[in-house]
Design an enzyme around this catalytic site. Structure first.
Site, PDB file in Angstrom:
ATOM      1  N   LYS A 251      25.904 -24.038 -56.704  1.00 34.02           N
ATOM      2  CA  LYS A 251      26.159 -25.329 -57.348  1.00 34.02           C
ATOM      3  C   LYS A 251      26.570 -25.109 -58.795  1.00 34.02           C
ATOM      4  O   LYS A 251      26.299 -24.064 -59.409  1.00 34.02           O
ATOM      5  CB  LYS A 251      24.918 -26.230 -57.290  1.00 34.02           C
ATOM      6  CG  LYS A 251      23.657 -25.654 -57.956  1.00 34.02           C
ATOM      7  CD  LYS A 251      23.560 -25.867 -59.442  1.00 34.02           C
ATOM      8  CE  LYS A 251      22.269 -25.295 -60.018  1.00 34.02           C
ATOM      9  NZ  LYS A 251      22.237 -25.314 -61.508  1.00 34.02           N
TER      10      LYS A 251
ATOM     11  N   GLY B 108      20.025 -15.329 -61.701  1.00 40.19           N
ATOM     12  CA  GLY B 108      19.862 -15.613 -63.118  1.00 40.19           C
ATOM     13  C   GLY B 108      21.113 -16.156 -63.757  1.00 40.19           C
ATOM     14  O   GLY B 108      21.408 -15.888 -64.916  1.00 40.19           O
TER      15      GLY B 108
ATOM     16  N   GLY C   1      22.336 -19.658 -63.207  1.00 38.15           N
ATOM     17  CA  GLY C   1      22.466 -21.106 -63.267  1.00 38.15           C
ATOM     18  C   GLY C   1      23.241 -21.690 -62.108  1.00 38.15           C
ATOM     19  O   GLY C   1      23.662 -22.846 -62.154  1.00 38.15           O
ATOM     20  N   LEU C   2      23.418 -20.901 -61.048  1.00 35.98           N
ATOM     21  CA  LEU C   2      24.196 -21.333 -59.884  1.00 35.98           C
ATOM     22  C   LEU C   2      23.326 -21.724 -58.693  1.00 35.98           C
ATOM     23  O   LEU C   2      23.841 -22.146 -57.657  1.00 35.98           O
ATOM     24  CB  LEU C   2      25.174 -20.231 -59.465  1.00 35.98           C
ATOM     25  CG  LEU C   2      26.223 -19.839 -60.508  1.00 35.98           C
ATOM     26  CD1 LEU C   2      27.031 -18.633 -60.027  1.00 35.98           C
ATOM     27  CD2 LEU C   2      27.151 -21.002 -60.818  1.00 35.98           C
TER      28      LEU C   2
ATOM     29  N   SER D 278      17.510 -21.090 -54.810  1.00 38.23           N
ATOM     30  CA  SER D 278      17.155 -22.430 -54.340  1.00 38.23           C
ATOM     31  C   SER D 278      17.973 -22.819 -53.115  1.00 38.23           C
ATOM     32  O   SER D 278      17.463 -23.447 -52.183  1.00 38.23           O
ATOM     33  CB  SER D 278      17.381 -23.452 -55.454  1.00 38.23           C
ATOM     34  OG  SER D 278      16.522 -23.213 -56.547  1.00 38.23           O
TER      35      SER D 278
ATOM     36  N   ASP E  97      16.021 -27.334 -58.164  1.00 38.73           N
ATOM     37  CA  ASP E  97      17.354 -27.391 -57.547  1.00 38.73           C
ATOM     38  C   ASP E  97      17.307 -27.527 -56.030  1.00 38.73           C
ATOM     39  O   ASP E  97      18.306 -27.907 -55.409  1.00 38.73           O
ATOM     40  CB  ASP E  97      18.165 -26.138 -57.900  1.00 38.73           C
ATOM     41  CG  ASP E  97      18.548 -26.074 -59.370  1.00 38.73           C
ATOM     42  OD1 ASP E  97      18.556 -27.129 -60.031  1.00 38.73           O
ATOM     43  OD2 ASP E  97      18.832 -24.964 -59.855  1.00 38.73           O
TER      44      ASP E  97
END
Length: 281
Positions: A15, A100, A102-103, A107, A140
């Site tokens: 994401k 690590g 942020g994608l 999750s 997330d």
């Protein structure tokens, strides 16, 4: 997809946070956020094989994380108590989403495990029950269970579907791991952004990320990546970093920029998705 040894393959897409605002700190220490979540076609593959002895086995934990701490393992463990029979599973992760970054890779893997095993184990949980369960694993996870582009608020459990124009994304990952906990505890972090009254893709522009300034200050490598990608388009950080992305309307434009930056950074070219691939399975 079925593998010869009985494993089945399932997608776990990444994401991007196209917009991310922190609207307050809760009494429990967590933060309320508002964010536009967009699915992209960069994805991990989760391989699952059912067992009938109640055992959960993760064959390749990521980055030396103990099996019991891995989000995919924890997802299966959380769901197991709802299974009708002595259900177990074996899990393999084929990681393509950098960690690590942020994608949301971990999750997304966990959400895929929950979605598939809810069917396999005949747990009978609704989507919103799965979202509640997933929230215990990470902020997330609910979005990936929701399964389509969304405006998220609160601690990530309040989700409203959002139409996002078709776009291509160039993503660069600087050689650094950002500590999300460190950023959220930073004294100078913006925590009082105004809540959106009418959260639409158009009304929320210009987009921003309230964590970006703090990350740039604490991690100069992220700032350098942002500065480089900003030469070619409007760049922004996703999540708490470390990845920086820029959006483009045409694939050719995105591909040309991808070629420019891929010699400098670990880089990805991704297409935006409208829904989770599992919704078509």
């Amino acid at each position: 997809m079925n593998i010869a040894d009985g494993r089945q393959a399932f997608p776990a897409p990444a994401k991007l946070n196209l917009d991310l605002r922190i609207t307050g700190r809760r009494e429990d220490g967590y933060h309320n956020i508002e964010s536009i979540f967009c699915l992209i076609d960069l994805q991990d593959t989760v391989y699952l094989k059912p067992r009938d002895d109640g055992k959960i086995i993760l064959h390749n934990p990521v980055g030396g994380i103990p099996q019991e701490a891995d989000l995919s393992y924890r997802a299966a463990s959380l769901l197991q108590k709802y299974a009708r029979n002595l259900a177990g599973v074996e899990i393999w992760l084929d990681k393509k989403i950098p960690t690590g970054a942020g994608l949301g890779g971990g999750s997304s893997d966990a959400a895929t495990v929950l979605l598939v095993l809810n069917r396999w184990w005949q747990c009978g949980l609704t989507q919103w029950q799965l979202i509640d369960l997933g929230a215990a694993l990470g902020a997330d996870v609910p979005f990936f269970i929701f399964g389509k582009n969304a405006f998220a608020s609160g601690i990530g459990k309040k989700l409203i579907g959002m139409d996002i124009p078709k776009q291509w994304y160039v993503i660069v990952k600087p050689p650094v791991h950002v500590s999300t906990a460190k950023i959220f505890t930073y004294e100078g972090l913006t925590r009082d952004s105004a809540s959106s009254i009418m959260p639409t893709f158009q009304n929320l522009q210009p987009f921003r990320n309230d964590m970006q300034a703090v990350v740039f200050k604490e991690y100069p490598e992220v700032w350098k990546a942002y500065s480089e990608l900003s030469k070619y388009g409007s760049a922004m950080m996703t999540g708490s970093g470390a990845c920086i992305f820029a959006a483009f309307q045409a694939r050719n434009s995105a591909y040309n920029i991808y070629r420019q930056v891929s010699g400098l950074y670990e880089a990805y070219l991704a297409e935006g998705l409208s829904k989770h691939p599992l919704l078509s399975v």
